[in-house]
Design a protein around this motif. Structure first.
Motif, PDB file in Angstrom:
ATOM      1  N   HIS A 146       3.075   9.490  -5.445  1.00  0.00           N
ATOM      2  CA  HIS A 146       3.515  10.879  -5.294  1.00  0.00           C
ATOM      3  C   HIS A 146       4.198  11.137  -3.954  1.00  0.00           C
ATOM      4  O   HIS A 146       4.950  12.103  -3.822  1.00  0.00           O
ATOM      5  CB  HIS A 146       2.325  11.833  -5.444  1.00  0.00           C
ATOM      6  N   SER A 147       3.941  10.293  -2.980  1.00  0.00           N
ATOM      7  CA  SER A 147       4.471  10.507  -1.634  1.00  0.00           C
ATOM      8  C   SER A 147       5.650   9.628  -1.284  1.00  0.00           C
ATOM      9  O   SER A 147       6.459   9.985  -0.429  1.00  0.00           O
ATOM     10  CB  SER A 147       3.362  10.259  -0.594  1.00  0.00           C
ATOM     11  N   THR A 185       0.851  -1.185   0.000  1.00  0.00           N
ATOM     12  CA  THR A 185       0.000   0.000   0.000  1.00  0.00           C
ATOM     13  C   THR A 185       0.889   1.239   0.000  1.00  0.00           C
ATOM     14  O   THR A 185       1.712   1.415   0.909  1.00  0.00           O
ATOM     15  CB  THR A 185      -0.913   0.018   1.237  1.00  0.00           C
ATOM     16  N   HIS A 216      -1.634  14.337 -13.860  1.00  0.00           N
ATOM     17  CA  HIS A 216      -1.538  14.691 -12.433  1.00  0.00           C
ATOM     18  C   HIS A 216      -2.333  15.951 -12.113  1.00  0.00           C
ATOM     19  O   HIS A 216      -2.776  16.137 -10.968  1.00  0.00           O
ATOM     20  CB  HIS A 216      -0.061  14.888 -12.079  1.00  0.00           C
ATOM     21  N   ASN A 222      -2.222   4.982 -14.563  1.00  0.00           N
ATOM     22  CA  ASN A 222      -2.424   6.040 -13.579  1.00  0.00           C
ATOM     23  C   ASN A 222      -1.630   7.254 -14.029  1.00  0.00           C
ATOM     24  O   ASN A 222      -0.767   7.154 -14.901  1.00  0.00           O
ATOM     25  CB  ASN A 222      -1.953   5.549 -12.196  1.00  0.00           C
ATOM     26  N   HIS A 274       9.155   8.496  -8.545  1.00  0.00           N
ATOM     27  CA  HIS A 274       7.976   8.287  -9.385  1.00  0.00           C
ATOM     28  C   HIS A 274       8.035   9.215 -10.594  1.00  0.00           C
ATOM     29  O   HIS A 274       8.656  10.281 -10.562  1.00  0.00           O
ATOM     30  CB  HIS A 274       6.692   8.532  -8.596  1.00  0.00           C
ATOM     31  N   ASN A 306       1.479   5.485  -2.026  1.00  0.00           N
ATOM     32  CA  ASN A 306       1.066   6.523  -2.954  1.00  0.00           C
ATOM     33  C   ASN A 306       2.296   6.934  -3.760  1.00  0.00           C
ATOM     34  O   ASN A 306       3.300   7.348  -3.177  1.00  0.00           O
ATOM     35  CB  ASN A 306       0.502   7.733  -2.211  1.00  0.00           C
TER      36      ASN A 306
END
Length: 251
Positions: A71-72, A67, A82, A235, A76, A69
């Motif tokens: 962007h965090s 799990t 975006h 994505n 990436h 993100n």
């Protein structure tokens, strides 16, 4: 493993056995690099009917759920999707993966209460070089970048004119060792992102921004071949693994 690459009128030689990895991996704990006010990523064995699916726990295989993100958490690569209502998938819009890249090192400048990267600095570092991609290492460059918790730190960002300069120079792929090209708190203006993708004009759908890289101090400034590897997520952004190859000869 020596490869010869025909790039326009030049022939470049690289050694495929000597990759220079500039990505930060995702780890399932709080030592993982982080931004944007969410918790650490998780890498945990699935549990079925009370049984933990892990070899350590007696299962035949390891069966982890991850799990995170993009962007965090870690290196990436993102598309204009975006910042748009329309969905622009990185997996659909990044179709080429080798680029001529320039690595530069920049010491951020003080601007009011912030630290920024300016157009003047980039012009000085790049000059008249023609490159597909730019890899920007900011100073100071310490190992802390691999695990730093960036939320609420008002990190270094790019002035809008600096991004516009890169676009004028034909840079399609921007790689940085920061969480974002924009200021942490900018009221949602996203001037850097919008300038890079020409948000208010003909959108540059094939252009990408890669954030959270780490360029070792052992890697010298200069020209490299870049292999921009991505995970195939449909994505706006995906974890990525940019690899540099030193140019050992050119004809």
């Amino acid at each position: 493993m020596i490869a010869q690459i025909q790039y326009n009128s030049r022939k470049l030689k690289i050694d495929l056995s000597q990759p220079l990895d500039i990505s930060i991996p995702i780890k399932g704990d709080i030592s993982n690099v982080n931004a944007w006010y969410i918790g650490a990523p998780k890498i945990e064995a699935e549990v079925f009917d009370g049984d933990t699916i892990s070899v350590e726990e007696g299962a035949a295989v390891n069966f982890n759920t991850i799990t995170f993100n993009p962007h965090s958490h870690g290196t990436h690569t993102e598309t204009v999707g975006h910042i748009t209502k329309e969905k622009y998938s990185i997996n659909k819009h990044l179709k080429q993966f080798f680029f001529l890249a320039e690595v530069i090192t920049v010491a951020p400048e003080k601007f009011e209460d912030d630290y920024v990267i300016s157009a003047k600095q980039l012009q000085f570092a790049i000059g008249n070089k023609k490159r597909d991609a730019i890899v920007i290492r900011t100073m100071p460059n310490t190992n802390e970048k691999k695990s730093k918790q960036y939320s609420n730190t008002n990190w270094t960002y790019f002035q809008e004119d600096a991004i516009k300069l890169l676009v004028r120079k034909g840079i399609n792929h921007l790689l940085i060792d920061l969480p974002s090209v924009d200021r942490e708190e900018d009221g949602g203006e996203l001037r850097g992102h919008k300038a890079f993708w020409n948000y208010h004009g003909r959108i540059r759908k094939d252009a990408t921004i890669t954030e959270f890289i780490y360029v070792s101090n052992k890697i010298e400034d200069g020209c490299y071949m870049l292999n921009l590897q991505i995970a195939p997520f449909e994505n706006d952004a995906t974890p990525s693994k940019p690899i540099l190859y030193k140019i050992i000869d050119q004809l």
